[in-house]
Design a protein around this motif. Sequence first.
Motif, PDB file in Angstrom:
ATOM      1  N   THR A 158       0.710  -1.035  -0.060  1.00  0.00           N
ATOM      2  CA  THR A 158       0.052   0.177  -0.190  1.00  0.00           C
ATOM      3  C   THR A 158       0.657   1.052  -0.072  1.00  0.00           C
ATOM      4  O   THR A 158       0.781   2.140  -0.571  1.00  0.00           O
ATOM      5  CB  THR A 158      -0.822  -0.041   1.370  1.00  0.00           C
ATOM      6  OG1 THR A 158      -1.647  -0.958   1.200  1.00  0.00           O
ATOM      7  CG2 THR A 158      -1.722   0.789   1.663  1.00  0.00           C
ATOM      8  N   LEU A 159       1.854   1.649   1.176  1.00  0.00           N
ATOM      9  CA  LEU A 159       2.511   2.781   0.677  1.00  0.00           C
ATOM     10  C   LEU A 159       3.785   2.263  -0.533  1.00  0.00           C
ATOM     11  O   LEU A 159       3.941   3.307  -0.791  1.00  0.00           O
ATOM     12  CB  LEU A 159       3.934   2.433   1.524  1.00  0.00           C
ATOM     13  CG  LEU A 159       3.271   2.353   3.171  1.00  0.00           C
ATOM     14  CD1 LEU A 159       4.653   1.687   4.724  1.00  0.00           C
ATOM     15  CD2 LEU A 159       3.047   4.223   4.026  1.00  0.00           C
ATOM     16  N   ILE A 160       4.268   1.706  -1.358  1.00  0.00           N
ATOM     17  CA  ILE A 160       4.518   1.754  -2.107  1.00  0.00           C
ATOM     18  C   ILE A 160       3.485   2.144  -3.775  1.00  0.00           C
ATOM     19  O   ILE A 160       3.558   2.489  -4.403  1.00  0.00           O
ATOM     20  CB  ILE A 160       5.617   0.139  -3.074  1.00  0.00           C
ATOM     21  CG1 ILE A 160       6.697  -0.121  -1.912  1.00  0.00           C
ATOM     22  CG2 ILE A 160       5.610   0.019  -4.214  1.00  0.00           C
ATOM     23  CD1 ILE A 160       6.822  -1.607  -1.784  1.00  0.00           C
ATOM     24  N   GLN A 205       3.260   6.101  -2.887  1.00  0.00           N
ATOM     25  CA  GLN A 205       4.471   6.867  -3.004  1.00  0.00           C
ATOM     26  C   GLN A 205       4.123   6.495  -4.826  1.00  0.00           C
ATOM     27  O   GLN A 205       5.020   7.605  -5.332  1.00  0.00           O
ATOM     28  CB  GLN A 205       5.704   6.427  -2.274  1.00  0.00           C
ATOM     29  CG  GLN A 205       5.870   6.325  -1.711  1.00  0.00           C
ATOM     30  CD  GLN A 205       6.246   7.488  -1.122  1.00  0.00           C
ATOM     31  OE1 GLN A 205       6.592   8.655  -1.611  1.00  0.00           O
ATOM     32  NE2 GLN A 205       5.046   8.078  -0.154  1.00  0.00           N
ATOM     33  N   ALA A 206       4.404   5.645  -5.273  1.00  0.00           N
ATOM     34  CA  ALA A 206       3.951   5.023  -7.052  1.00  0.00           C
ATOM     35  C   ALA A 206       3.097   6.569  -7.460  1.00  0.00           C
ATOM     36  O   ALA A 206       3.674   7.191  -8.254  1.00  0.00           O
ATOM     37  CB  ALA A 206       3.749   4.055  -7.796  1.00  0.00           C
ATOM     38  N   LYS A 207       1.922   6.593  -6.646  1.00  0.00           N
ATOM     39  CA  LYS A 207       1.095   8.179  -7.051  1.00  0.00           C
ATOM     40  C   LYS A 207       1.056   9.277  -7.277  1.00  0.00           C
ATOM     41  O   LYS A 207       1.980  10.288  -7.889  1.00  0.00           O
ATOM     42  CB  LYS A 207      -0.157   7.911  -6.200  1.00  0.00           C
ATOM     43  CG  LYS A 207      -0.473   6.767  -6.953  1.00  0.00           C
ATOM     44  CD  LYS A 207      -2.400   5.945  -6.597  1.00  0.00           C
ATOM     45  CE  LYS A 207      -2.767   5.157  -7.303  1.00  0.00           C
ATOM     46  NZ  LYS A 207      -3.656   4.508  -6.076  1.00  0.00           N
ATOM     47  N   ASP A 236       8.740   9.551  -9.871  1.00  0.00           N
ATOM     48  CA  ASP A 236      10.426   9.397 -10.406  1.00  0.00           C
ATOM     49  C   ASP A 236      10.922   9.380  -9.992  1.00  0.00           C
ATOM     50  O   ASP A 236      12.578   9.325  -9.222  1.00  0.00           O
ATOM     51  CB  ASP A 236      10.028  10.645 -11.587  1.00  0.00           C
ATOM     52  CG  ASP A 236       9.132  10.396 -12.493  1.00  0.00           C
ATOM     53  OD1 ASP A 236       8.861   9.507 -13.194  1.00  0.00           O
ATOM     54  OD2 ASP A 236       8.719  11.523 -13.170  1.00  0.00           O
ATOM     55  N   LYS A 237      10.169   9.064  -8.047  1.00  0.00           N
ATOM     56  CA  LYS A 237      11.642   9.301  -7.075  1.00  0.00           C
ATOM     57  C   LYS A 237      12.604   8.016  -6.547  1.00  0.00           C
ATOM     58  O   LYS A 237      11.364   6.943  -7.421  1.00  0.00           O
ATOM     59  CB  LYS A 237      11.172   9.792  -5.921  1.00  0.00           C
ATOM     60  CG  LYS A 237      10.935  11.481  -5.241  1.00  0.00           C
ATOM     61  CD  LYS A 237      10.014  11.890  -4.346  1.00  0.00           C
ATOM     62  CE  LYS A 237      10.607  12.981  -4.594  1.00  0.00           C
ATOM     63  NZ  LYS A 237      11.011  13.994  -2.666  1.00  0.00           N
ATOM     64  N   GLU A 293      22.443   0.371 -10.025  1.00  0.00           N
ATOM     65  CA  GLU A 293      20.781   0.289 -10.503  1.00  0.00           C
ATOM     66  C   GLU A 293      20.202   0.419  -9.367  1.00  0.00           C
ATOM     67  O   GLU A 293      20.037   1.080  -8.154  1.00  0.00           O
ATOM     68  CB  GLU A 293      20.664  -1.062 -10.282  1.00  0.00           C
ATOM     69  CG  GLU A 293      21.360  -2.104 -11.745  1.00  0.00           C
ATOM     70  CD  GLU A 293      20.659  -3.062 -11.965  1.00  0.00           C
ATOM     71  OE1 GLU A 293      20.301  -3.602 -12.920  1.00  0.00           O
ATOM     72  OE2 GLU A 293      21.353  -4.140 -10.892  1.00  0.00           O
ATOM     73  N   ILE A 294      19.389   1.316 -10.390  1.00  0.00           N
ATOM     74  CA  ILE A 294      17.398   1.673  -9.378  1.00  0.00           C
ATOM     75  C   ILE A 294      16.603   1.791  -9.797  1.00  0.00           C
ATOM     76  O   ILE A 294      16.858   1.196 -11.142  1.00  0.00           O
ATOM     77  CB  ILE A 294      17.817   3.613  -9.109  1.00  0.00           C
ATOM     78  CG1 ILE A 294      17.872   4.336 -10.398  1.00  0.00           C
ATOM     79  CG2 ILE A 294      19.631   4.314  -8.629  1.00  0.00           C
ATOM     80  CD1 ILE A 294      17.226   6.074 -10.380  1.00  0.00           C
ATOM     81  N   LEU A 295      16.155   1.600  -9.188  1.00  0.00           N
ATOM     82  CA  LEU A 295      14.057   1.454  -9.648  1.00  0.00           C
ATOM     83  C   LEU A 295      13.749   2.967  -8.828  1.00  0.00           C
ATOM     84  O   LEU A 295      13.644   3.219  -7.302  1.00  0.00           O
ATOM     85  CB  LEU A 295      14.223   0.050  -9.168  1.00  0.00           C
ATOM     86  CG  LEU A 295      13.807  -1.230  -9.883  1.00  0.00           C
ATOM     87  CD1 LEU A 295      13.102  -2.080  -8.583  1.00  0.00           C
ATOM     88  CD2 LEU A 295      13.338  -0.897 -11.219  1.00  0.00           C
ATOM     89  N   THR A 296      12.176   3.800  -9.831  1.00  0.00           N
ATOM     90  CA  THR A 296      11.903   4.701  -9.094  1.00  0.00           C
ATOM     91  C   THR A 296      10.594   4.001  -8.685  1.00  0.00           C
ATOM     92  O   THR A 296      10.219   2.699  -8.754  1.00  0.00           O
ATOM     93  CB  THR A 296      10.918   5.395 -10.027  1.00  0.00           C
ATOM     94  OG1 THR A 296      10.416   4.580 -10.886  1.00  0.00           O
ATOM     95  CG2 THR A 296      12.401   6.214 -11.288  1.00  0.00           C
ATOM     96  N   TYR A 297       9.525   4.756  -7.732  1.00  0.00           N
ATOM     97  CA  TYR A 297       8.607   3.964  -7.132  1.00  0.00           C
ATOM     98  C   TYR A 297       7.573   3.632  -8.611  1.00  0.00           C
ATOM     99  O   TYR A 297       6.514   2.692  -8.388  1.00  0.00           O
ATOM    100  CB  TYR A 297       7.378   4.739  -6.378  1.00  0.00           C
ATOM    101  CG  TYR A 297       8.300   5.254  -4.921  1.00  0.00           C
ATOM    102  CD1 TYR A 297       8.170   3.971  -4.156  1.00  0.00           C
ATOM    103  CD2 TYR A 297       9.107   6.272  -4.376  1.00  0.00           C
ATOM    104  CE1 TYR A 297       8.999   4.200  -2.983  1.00  0.00           C
ATOM    105  CE2 TYR A 297       9.633   6.837  -3.468  1.00  0.00           C
ATOM    106  CZ  TYR A 297       9.697   5.314  -2.708  1.00  0.00           C
ATOM    107  OH  TYR A 297      10.091   5.665  -0.894  1.00  0.00           O
ATOM    108  N   ALA A 298       7.440   4.277  -9.433  1.00  0.00           N
ATOM    109  CA  ALA A 298       6.381   3.843 -10.545  1.00  0.00           C
ATOM    110  C   ALA A 298       6.964   2.707 -11.501  1.00  0.00           C
ATOM    111  O   ALA A 298       6.506   1.420 -11.707  1.00  0.00           O
ATOM    112  CB  ALA A 298       6.469   4.654 -12.150  1.00  0.00           C
TER     113      ALA A 298
END
Length: 90
Positions: free
Chosen positions: A14-16, A19-21, A25-26, A34-39
């Motif tokens: 739910t928290l992810i 944050q994706a909404k 892009d964070k 490597e990184i993954l954005t919330y989206a």
Amino acid sequence: MKKTVQPQVQTIQTLIDRQAKLNPDKTAVSFENEILTYAQLNNYSSNLAAELSLKNVARGDLVGVFATPSLEMIIGITSLLKAGAAYLPL
């Protein structure tokens, strides 16, 4: 009698989603270079959760996870939680 307000319990998934909404892009997670954005995390884990559900992974199932630390491991764990399962690190 004073009423006590209990904090609302929120799940990781739910928290992810939230944050994706709010901050798509964070950076949600990084590992080595490597990184993954919330989206991205939300999208990848939601898609894999749907696939897991098609493979009969259901709410309350316990799934063993044997993986080396990586972004894929985080996606897999998040996907299991979104599918309603629990994971057991091996």
